[in-house]
Motif scaffolding. Structure first.
Motif, PDB file in Angstrom:
ATOM      1  N   GLY A   1     -20.057 -35.206   4.691  1.00 30.87           N
ATOM      2  CA  GLY A   1     -19.788 -35.468   3.284  1.00 30.87           C
ATOM      3  C   GLY A   1     -18.450 -36.164   3.161  1.00 30.87           C
ATOM      4  O   GLY A   1     -17.599 -36.075   4.057  1.00 30.87           O
ATOM      5  N   LEU A   2     -18.273 -36.887   2.088  1.00 37.12           N
ATOM      6  CA  LEU A   2     -17.008 -37.555   1.839  1.00 37.12           C
ATOM      7  C   LEU A   2     -16.151 -36.690   0.911  1.00 37.12           C
ATOM      8  O   LEU A   2     -16.665 -36.115  -0.059  1.00 37.12           O
ATOM      9  N   VAL A   3     -14.872 -36.630   1.206  1.00 35.26           N
ATOM     10  CA  VAL A   3     -13.916 -35.881   0.381  1.00 35.26           C
ATOM     11  C   VAL A   3     -12.881 -36.870  -0.125  1.00 35.26           C
ATOM     12  O   VAL A   3     -12.140 -37.471   0.657  1.00 35.26           O
ATOM     13  N   VAL A   4     -12.865 -37.067  -1.432  1.00 33.22           N
ATOM     14  CA  VAL A   4     -11.943 -38.014  -2.064  1.00 33.22           C
ATOM     15  C   VAL A   4     -10.784 -37.224  -2.662  1.00 33.22           C
ATOM     16  O   VAL A   4     -10.988 -36.317  -3.470  1.00 33.22           O
ATOM     17  N   LYS A   5      -9.572 -37.590  -2.246  1.00 32.24           N
ATOM     18  CA  LYS A   5      -8.386 -36.858  -2.677  1.00 32.24           C
ATOM     19  C   LYS A   5      -7.450 -37.770  -3.460  1.00 32.24           C
ATOM     20  O   LYS A   5      -7.408 -38.984  -3.216  1.00 32.24           O
ATOM     21  N   PRO A   6      -6.685 -37.215  -4.390  1.00 30.29           N
ATOM     22  CA  PRO A   6      -5.703 -38.030  -5.128  1.00 30.29           C
ATOM     23  C   PRO A   6      -4.730 -38.709  -4.165  1.00 30.29           C
ATOM     24  O   PRO A   6      -4.434 -38.194  -3.077  1.00 30.29           O
ATOM     25  N   ARG A   7      -4.202 -39.841  -4.578  1.00 26.17           N
ATOM     26  CA  ARG A   7      -3.272 -40.572  -3.717  1.00 26.17           C
ATOM     27  C   ARG A   7      -1.997 -39.770  -3.440  1.00 26.17           C
ATOM     28  O   ARG A   7      -1.378 -39.924  -2.393  1.00 26.17           O
ATOM     29  N   ASN A   8      -1.630 -38.912  -4.368  1.00 26.92           N
ATOM     30  CA  ASN A   8      -0.427 -38.098  -4.178  1.00 26.92           C
ATOM     31  C   ASN A   8      -0.791 -36.672  -3.731  1.00 26.92           C
ATOM     32  O   ASN A   8      -0.077 -35.710  -4.031  1.00 26.92           O
ATOM     33  N   TYR A   9      -1.883 -36.540  -2.997  1.00 26.00           N
ATOM     34  CA  TYR A   9      -2.368 -35.237  -2.546  1.00 26.00           C
ATOM     35  C   TYR A   9      -1.289 -34.500  -1.745  1.00 26.00           C
ATOM     36  O   TYR A   9      -0.625 -35.082  -0.891  1.00 26.00           O
ATOM     37  N   GLU A  10      -1.138 -33.213  -2.044  1.00 25.84           N
ATOM     38  CA  GLU A  10      -0.174 -32.371  -1.351  1.00 25.84           C
ATOM     39  C   GLU A  10      -0.918 -31.324  -0.528  1.00 25.84           C
ATOM     40  O   GLU A  10      -1.677 -30.519  -1.072  1.00 25.84           O
ATOM     41  N   LYS A  11      -0.730 -31.365   0.767  1.00 26.29           N
ATOM     42  CA  LYS A  11      -1.375 -30.393   1.637  1.00 26.29           C
ATOM     43  C   LYS A  11      -0.857 -28.984   1.317  1.00 26.29           C
ATOM     44  O   LYS A  11       0.336 -28.772   1.092  1.00 26.29           O
ATOM     45  N   GLY A  12      -1.787 -28.032   1.270  1.00 26.02           N
ATOM     46  CA  GLY A  12      -1.423 -26.660   0.956  1.00 26.02           C
ATOM     47  C   GLY A  12      -1.611 -26.308  -0.508  1.00 26.02           C
ATOM     48  O   GLY A  12      -1.576 -25.123  -0.866  1.00 26.02           O
ATOM     49  N   LYS A  13      -1.788 -27.316  -1.343  1.00 18.80           N
ATOM     50  CA  LYS A  13      -2.022 -27.088  -2.771  1.00 18.80           C
ATOM     51  C   LYS A  13      -3.520 -27.148  -3.040  1.00 18.80           C
ATOM     52  O   LYS A  13      -4.212 -28.037  -2.552  1.00 18.80           O
ATOM     53  N   ARG A  14      -4.025 -26.182  -3.787  1.00 20.36           N
ATOM     54  CA  ARG A  14      -5.450 -26.187  -4.125  1.00 20.36           C
ATOM     55  C   ARG A  14      -5.690 -27.034  -5.379  1.00 20.36           C
ATOM     56  O   ARG A  14      -4.935 -26.934  -6.357  1.00 20.36           O
ATOM     57  N   TYR A  15      -6.747 -27.825  -5.325  1.00 22.12           N
ATOM     58  CA  TYR A  15      -7.056 -28.757  -6.411  1.00 22.12           C
ATOM     59  C   TYR A  15      -8.389 -28.409  -7.070  1.00 22.12           C
ATOM     60  O   TYR A  15      -9.276 -27.836  -6.417  1.00 22.12           O
ATOM     61  N   PRO A  16      -8.552 -28.738  -8.357  1.00 19.84           N
ATOM     62  CA  PRO A  16      -9.878 -28.599  -8.973  1.00 19.84           C
ATOM     63  C   PRO A  16     -10.864 -29.506  -8.254  1.00 19.84           C
ATOM     64  O   PRO A  16     -10.525 -30.625  -7.857  1.00 19.84           O
ATOM     65  N   LEU A  17     -12.083 -29.019  -8.064  1.00 18.85           N
ATOM     66  CA  LEU A  17     -13.087 -29.726  -7.261  1.00 18.85           C
ATOM     67  C   LEU A  17     -14.253 -30.173  -8.128  1.00 18.85           C
ATOM     68  O   LEU A  17     -14.785 -29.400  -8.923  1.00 18.85           O
TER      69      LEU A  17
END
Length: 573
Positions: free
Chosen positions: A412-428
């Protein structure tokens, strides 16, 4: 188009609570140009291609013809306007470019010089539209297909508003025509009532090979046969006549063979379609791609080309999240990828360029579609910049791989914001593709159908695009793994991917939404009966009742292919 735009805005407003701005606004996304129709001139000087984008004023997709001058590297837009200009093809002498356009109403053939100037109408048909065409090898005119025009009686009924649609009656068959430049009317070549789906003109201009199906109805593509027509006499003879799909015939450079796509006598919608060869007299029938475990040219087949020496046949096919260019050796049936440059990309179209080069329309999740030149020694070189405004704007796309408990390797493809911060949980947001034999591939796609994926990412969402069992691009066994199983194994595959993202610390389990179109809409309606983990869902053009769908759809055979027959034969299936 406007409905899609409204739906996209609705999702952003409901889920983000704000309008959009920045590099991936919805208005910006709708200006993205899809690139295709790559066609090299016979003398190797020019390359034509098309670029298509949304026209909100016309509520339609508008396409224009562009040209690349290979010696200088200059590319420029050749046609302009609010109408669709597409399917460019060079005259045999390379001096003029033909294309299809609906400027003026009906779709006609137009001619233009690669140096520019005004296009002139080659045909001026007022009652029928050209669907597809090929130049005659001597450049004197064209062979084309067009659907039957309305009869005087039908026109009168329409004028009197007495125009009910008679289902399975009064079919408008696509027929073959020949048109000589300077004439006013074409000569009809096929008079029998069958529907011409595809064709090719022999290199010597004496024959036309074509595929014909009983009617224009969609399910009848599985009942197509290959025929040849002699242009001098109009005589038609059968070449391949059997059950299943046999379509897209193309002559070898010496005219001694035909390459075509076949389902090998099967009437199903889910199996592989293979590349076959046969002589025009019907002898020498052979399956070249029997060992290649994917459909040649994708659903419906086509797009294959013979090499200049006739030793290889080139074609595109899916391979996981990539769509790649392959070639198969005619003598041995051995297939290979043409280049590693498209390993994690999507090849949208291709043609052969000068000096053994290949011209490719390519994109990947972070690189918008452009035309490239591939040379054996010089490698891959970009020739165009029609989507320059989208460079360095894409969110990050990563590939998620995981394995189902019953042994399927899943992606599957996972698209993340350009300013993605590792360790922070995001709405999916989870988006389920249609098909079910669709696939989320590695193309640069700011908008996946109705859903503005790049806009969602810019608003701070992570988007999961799963390819559960039943998806295309992973071979026949995987594509048929949801037989009589919609909503079971595929649902578990999707949710396992969601759990993987939660376990990795990417997704916030308390802030999840889901959406899907067509089969994806079916899965949406199924998901809400199985779990309450999603805070919001959206079903687009969904199949909420498979039994009623069978009765009202124009493709009941599609349901039978997945469920083994009509619903009343197995109500539990």
């Amino acid at each position: 188009m406007k409905a899609m735009r409204r739906l996209a805005w609705l999702w952003v407003v409901l889920l983000a609570g704000a309008g959009l701005a920045g590099a991936n606004s919805i208005d910006k996304i709708l200006t993205y140009k899809s690139v295709g129709g790559v066609e090299a001139s016979p003398d190797g000087r020019w390359v034509a291609f098309t670029a298509a984008a949304a026209d909100l004023d016309e509520n339609a997709m508008n396409s224009d013809v562009w040209v690349i001058e290979l010696q200088t590297g200059r590319s420029y837009q050749l046609t302009r306007g609010a109408k669709r200009d597409n399917d460019p093809k060079w005259s045999p002498d390379g001096r003029r470019l033909a294309f299809l356009s609906d400027r003026g109403g009906k779709v006609n053939l137009w001619l233009i010089s690669p140096d520019g100037g005004e296009a002139e109408a080659a045909t001026k048909f007022e009652k029928m539209s050209v669907a597809s065409y090929e130049w005659l090898p001597d450049g004197s005119g064209f062979v084309f297909t067009a659907a039957d025009p309305a009869t005087p009686e039908e026109e009168k009924r329409k004028k009197d508003k007495n125009d009910p649609i008679l289902v399975d009656k009064e079919f408008k068959f696509a027929r073959l025509y020949q048109f000589k430049l300077g004439d006013k009317e074409p000569a009809k070549l096929t008079k029998e009532d069958y529907h011409v789906a595809s064709f090719d003109v022999s290199p010597d201009g004496k024959w036309v090979a074509f595929s014909a199906q009983p009617t224009p109805k969609v399910p009848d593509f599985t009942r197509s046969d290959v025929k040849v027509l002699e242009l001098s006499t109009g005589t038609v003879r059968s070449v391949v006549a059997r059950a299943g799909q046999d379509t897209a015939p193309r002559f070898s450079p010496d005219g001694q063979w035909l390459a075509f796509v076949s389902s090998f006598g099967r009437n199903d919608w889910t199996g592989n379609s293979n590349l076959w060869v046969v002589k025009p007299d019907g002898s020498g029938l052979r399956n070249l791609s029997e060992l290649f475990d994917e459909s040649v040219g994708g659903f419906g087949g086509g797009g294959h080309r013979w090499s200049v020496d006739g030793q290889w046949i080139y074609f595109t096919a899916g391979q996981g999240v990539s769509d790649r260019l392959f070639r198969i050796q005619v003598a041995s049936g051995r297939s290979e990828a043409v280049t590693d440059h498209d390993r994690m990309k999507v090849c949208h179209d291709y043609d052969f360029g000068p000096k053994g080069s290949v011209l490719l329309a390519l994109s990947d999740p972070h690189t918008p579609a452009e035309v490239y030149r591939l040379d054996a020694n010089a490698g891959l070189r970009k020739l165009t910049s029609v989507n320059a405004s989208f460079e360095n704007t894409a969110p990050t796309t990563e590939l998620l791989r995981y394995r189902s408990p019953d042994g399927f390797d899943l992606e599957g493809l996972v698209v993340k914001p350009r300013n993605y911060e590792k360790g922070k949980r995001y709405p999916l947001l989870v988006i389920v593709h249609g098909g079910p034999a669709g696939v989320f591939n590695y193309a640069f796609t700011p908008r996946r159908g109705a859903y503005p994926v790049h806009a969602f990412a810019e608003q701070g969402y992570v988007i999961f695009l799963p390819n559960p069992r039943g998806s295309g691009n992973y071979g026949e066994k995987f594509r048929q793994a949801n037989f009589k199983d919609w909503g079971y194994g595929d649902y578990r595959d999707i949710m396992q991917g969601v759990d993987e993202l939660i376990q990795q610390g990417v997704a916030d389990p308390e802030r999840m939404g889901e959406m899907g179109w067509s089969y994806g809409g079916y899965m949406t309606s199924w998901i809400v009966t199985q779990t309450d983990r999603f805070k919001a869902v959206s079903m687009g053009a969904g199949l909420s009742n498979l039994i009623s769908m069978y009765g009202v759809t124009d493709i009941p055979e599609f349901s039978e292919a997945y469920f083994g027959g009509p619903p009343w034969q197995d109500m539990q299936g």
